[in-house]
Design a protein around this motif. Structure first.
Motif, PDB file in Angstrom:
ATOM      1  N   ASN A  48      15.269  -1.225  -0.711  1.00 13.07           N
ATOM      2  CA  ASN A  48      14.066  -0.425  -0.508  1.00 13.07           C
ATOM      3  C   ASN A  48      13.717  -0.569   0.969  1.00 13.07           C
ATOM      4  O   ASN A  48      13.170  -1.595   1.376  1.00 13.07           O
ATOM      5  N   PRO A  49      14.060   0.437   1.793  1.00  8.41           N
ATOM      6  CA  PRO A  49      13.868   0.291   3.246  1.00  8.41           C
ATOM      7  C   PRO A  49      12.429  -0.014   3.656  1.00  8.41           C
ATOM      8  O   PRO A  49      12.195  -0.807   4.562  1.00  8.41           O
ATOM      9  N   GLN A  50      11.464   0.605   2.979  1.00 11.36           N
ATOM     10  CA  GLN A  50      10.071   0.370   3.336  1.00 11.36           C
ATOM     11  C   GLN A  50       9.669  -1.078   3.023  1.00 11.36           C
ATOM     12  O   GLN A  50       9.007  -1.730   3.820  1.00 11.36           O
ATOM     13  N   TYR A  51      10.097  -1.587   1.880  1.00 12.13           N
ATOM     14  CA  TYR A  51       9.791  -2.972   1.520  1.00 12.13           C
ATOM     15  C   TYR A  51      10.447  -3.935   2.509  1.00 12.13           C
ATOM     16  O   TYR A  51       9.811  -4.896   2.955  1.00 12.13           O
ATOM     17  N   LEU A  52      11.702  -3.673   2.868  1.00 12.09           N
ATOM     18  CA  LEU A  52      12.402  -4.524   3.827  1.00 12.09           C
ATOM     19  C   LEU A  52      11.683  -4.506   5.176  1.00 12.09           C
ATOM     20  O   LEU A  52      11.504  -5.551   5.806  1.00 12.09           O
ATOM     21  N   TYR A  53      11.253  -3.337   5.609  1.00 15.39           N
ATOM     22  CA  TYR A  53      10.522  -3.227   6.871  1.00 15.39           C
ATOM     23  C   TYR A  53       9.228  -4.028   6.821  1.00 15.39           C
ATOM     24  O   TYR A  53       8.925  -4.800   7.733  1.00 15.39           O
ATOM     25  N   LEU A  54       8.452  -3.858   5.759  1.00 16.77           N
ATOM     26  CA  LEU A  54       7.176  -4.559   5.652  1.00 16.77           C
ATOM     27  C   LEU A  54       7.364  -6.070   5.557  1.00 16.77           C
ATOM     28  O   LEU A  54       6.672  -6.842   6.227  1.00 16.77           O
ATOM     29  N   PHE A  55       8.318  -6.492   4.744  1.00 21.47           N
ATOM     30  CA  PHE A  55       8.570  -7.920   4.576  1.00 21.47           C
ATOM     31  C   PHE A  55       9.077  -8.533   5.887  1.00 21.47           C
ATOM     32  O   PHE A  55       8.623  -9.598   6.315  1.00 21.47           O
ATOM     33  N   TYR A 114      -1.621  -6.318  14.962  1.00 22.50           N
ATOM     34  CA  TYR A 114      -0.387  -6.011  14.225  1.00 22.50           C
ATOM     35  C   TYR A 114      -0.484  -6.475  12.774  1.00 22.50           C
ATOM     36  O   TYR A 114       0.005  -5.812  11.872  1.00 22.50           O
ATOM     37  N   PHE A 115      -1.079  -7.620  12.576  1.00 19.75           N
ATOM     38  CA  PHE A 115      -1.243  -8.147  11.226  1.00 19.75           C
ATOM     39  C   PHE A 115      -2.078  -7.186  10.382  1.00 19.75           C
ATOM     40  O   PHE A 115      -1.751  -6.905   9.235  1.00 19.75           O
ATOM     41  N   GLY A 116      -3.157  -6.664  10.960  1.00 23.17           N
ATOM     42  CA  GLY A 116      -3.999  -5.693  10.256  1.00 23.17           C
ATOM     43  C   GLY A 116      -3.252  -4.408   9.930  1.00 23.17           C
ATOM     44  O   GLY A 116      -3.376  -3.871   8.827  1.00 23.17           O
ATOM     45  N   ILE A 117      -2.469  -3.919  10.869  1.00 26.69           N
ATOM     46  CA  ILE A 117      -1.675  -2.707  10.618  1.00 26.69           C
ATOM     47  C   ILE A 117      -0.680  -2.958   9.494  1.00 26.69           C
ATOM     48  O   ILE A 117      -0.493  -2.111   8.614  1.00 26.69           O
ATOM     49  N   LEU A 118      -0.057  -4.107   9.507  1.00 28.02           N
ATOM     50  CA  LEU A 118       0.914  -4.439   8.465  1.00 28.02           C
ATOM     51  C   LEU A 118       0.257  -4.495   7.096  1.00 28.02           C
ATOM     52  O   LEU A 118       0.779  -3.953   6.115  1.00 28.02           O
ATOM     53  N   LEU A 119      -0.894  -5.130   7.006  1.00 28.05           N
ATOM     54  CA  LEU A 119      -1.601  -5.180   5.731  1.00 28.05           C
ATOM     55  C   LEU A 119      -2.004  -3.778   5.276  1.00 28.05           C
ATOM     56  O   LEU A 119      -1.902  -3.444   4.094  1.00 28.05           O
ATOM     57  N   TRP A 120      -2.451  -2.960   6.202  1.00 25.99           N
ATOM     58  CA  TRP A 120      -2.821  -1.579   5.865  1.00 25.99           C
ATOM     59  C   TRP A 120      -1.612  -0.839   5.298  1.00 25.99           C
ATOM     60  O   TRP A 120      -1.711  -0.158   4.281  1.00 25.99           O
ATOM     61  N   GLN A 121      -0.449  -0.962   5.951  1.00 23.27           N
ATOM     62  CA  GLN A 121       0.759  -0.301   5.462  1.00 23.27           C
ATOM     63  C   GLN A 121       1.136  -0.808   4.077  1.00 23.27           C
ATOM     64  O   GLN A 121       1.551  -0.034   3.218  1.00 23.27           O
ATOM     65  N   PHE A 122       1.011  -2.100   3.871  1.00 28.34           N
ATOM     66  CA  PHE A 122       1.360  -2.682   2.578  1.00 28.34           C
ATOM     67  C   PHE A 122       0.488  -2.102   1.468  1.00 28.34           C
ATOM     68  O   PHE A 122       0.980  -1.686   0.426  1.00 28.34           O
ATOM     69  N   ARG A 148      -1.264   0.680   1.553  1.00 29.19           N
ATOM     70  CA  ARG A 148      -1.028   2.120   1.447  1.00 29.19           C
ATOM     71  C   ARG A 148       0.239   2.376   0.617  1.00 29.19           C
ATOM     72  O   ARG A 148       0.290   3.321  -0.148  1.00 29.19           O
ATOM     73  N   GLN A 149       1.251   1.527   0.770  1.00 28.54           N
ATOM     74  CA  GLN A 149       2.474   1.672  -0.011  1.00 28.54           C
ATOM     75  C   GLN A 149       2.159   1.555  -1.497  1.00 28.54           C
ATOM     76  O   GLN A 149       2.650   2.317  -2.305  1.00 28.54           O
ATOM     77  N   LYS A 150       1.305   0.601  -1.862  1.00 33.50           N
ATOM     78  CA  LYS A 150       0.935   0.430  -3.269  1.00 33.50           C
ATOM     79  C   LYS A 150       0.202   1.663  -3.793  1.00 33.50           C
ATOM     80  O   LYS A 150       0.383   2.059  -4.932  1.00 33.50           O
ATOM     81  N   GLU A 151      -0.636   2.283  -2.942  1.00 31.47           N
ATOM     82  CA  GLU A 151      -1.341   3.501  -3.368  1.00 31.47           C
ATOM     83  C   GLU A 151      -0.357   4.626  -3.664  1.00 31.47           C
ATOM     84  O   GLU A 151      -0.504   5.345  -4.638  1.00 31.47           O
ATOM     85  N   TYR A 152       0.653   4.754  -2.809  1.00 29.80           N
ATOM     86  CA  TYR A 152       1.655   5.816  -3.008  1.00 29.80           C
ATOM     87  C   TYR A 152       2.486   5.577  -4.258  1.00 29.80           C
ATOM     88  O   TYR A 152       2.880   6.491  -4.952  1.00 29.80           O
TER      89      TYR A 152
END
Length: 129
Positions: A81-88, A112-120, A122-126
């Protein structure tokens, strides 16, 4: 010098539960607060061996889970899962960077930490739609 003196000072004052804050002590480390420039060391200084140990164990667990995930990607048939690998991977990069920066400092690392949490999140919402 900051790391060494900070740790020694915490051991002298209250090794079990720490100092509770990071005081500025000119005699120990110049003009810097003790424990500066390392989030895990800051936790140890502020929370002692008890609280700091919990944080260090948490860091190690997260790192082990990451290496386990990479191992499974390489040596098993786990689907990438490319998005999961990127976030992790981004999260791991921030954890490693936190050894040399304070997450509670006004620097780019907390941003950066805040952006990462936001992306994480947002991924769950999608995934739920």
């Amino acid at each position: 010098l900051i790391y060494e003196n900070s740790f020694k000072y915490m051991l002298e004052i209250n090794p079990l539960i720490g100092l509770g804050l990071k005081p500025l002590i000119p005699d120990l480390a110049g003009r810097y607060p003790i424990g500066s420039h390392s989030t895990p060391l800051g936790y140890v200084i502020k929370n002692g061996l008890l609280g700091g140990g919990i944080i260090i164990i948490t860091y190690l667990i997260i790192l082990l889970k990451y290496f386990q995930y990479i191992f499974e990607l390489v040596f098993t048939d786990r689907k990438l899962n490319p998005q999961y690998l990127y976030l992790f991977s981004s999260f791991i990069s921030l954890l490693v960077a936190s050894f040399f920066e304070d997450l509670d400092a006004f620097e780019i690392l907390p941003f950066y930490f805040g952006i990462l949490l936001w992306q994480f999140y947002r991924q769950k919402e999608y995934e739920n739609t």
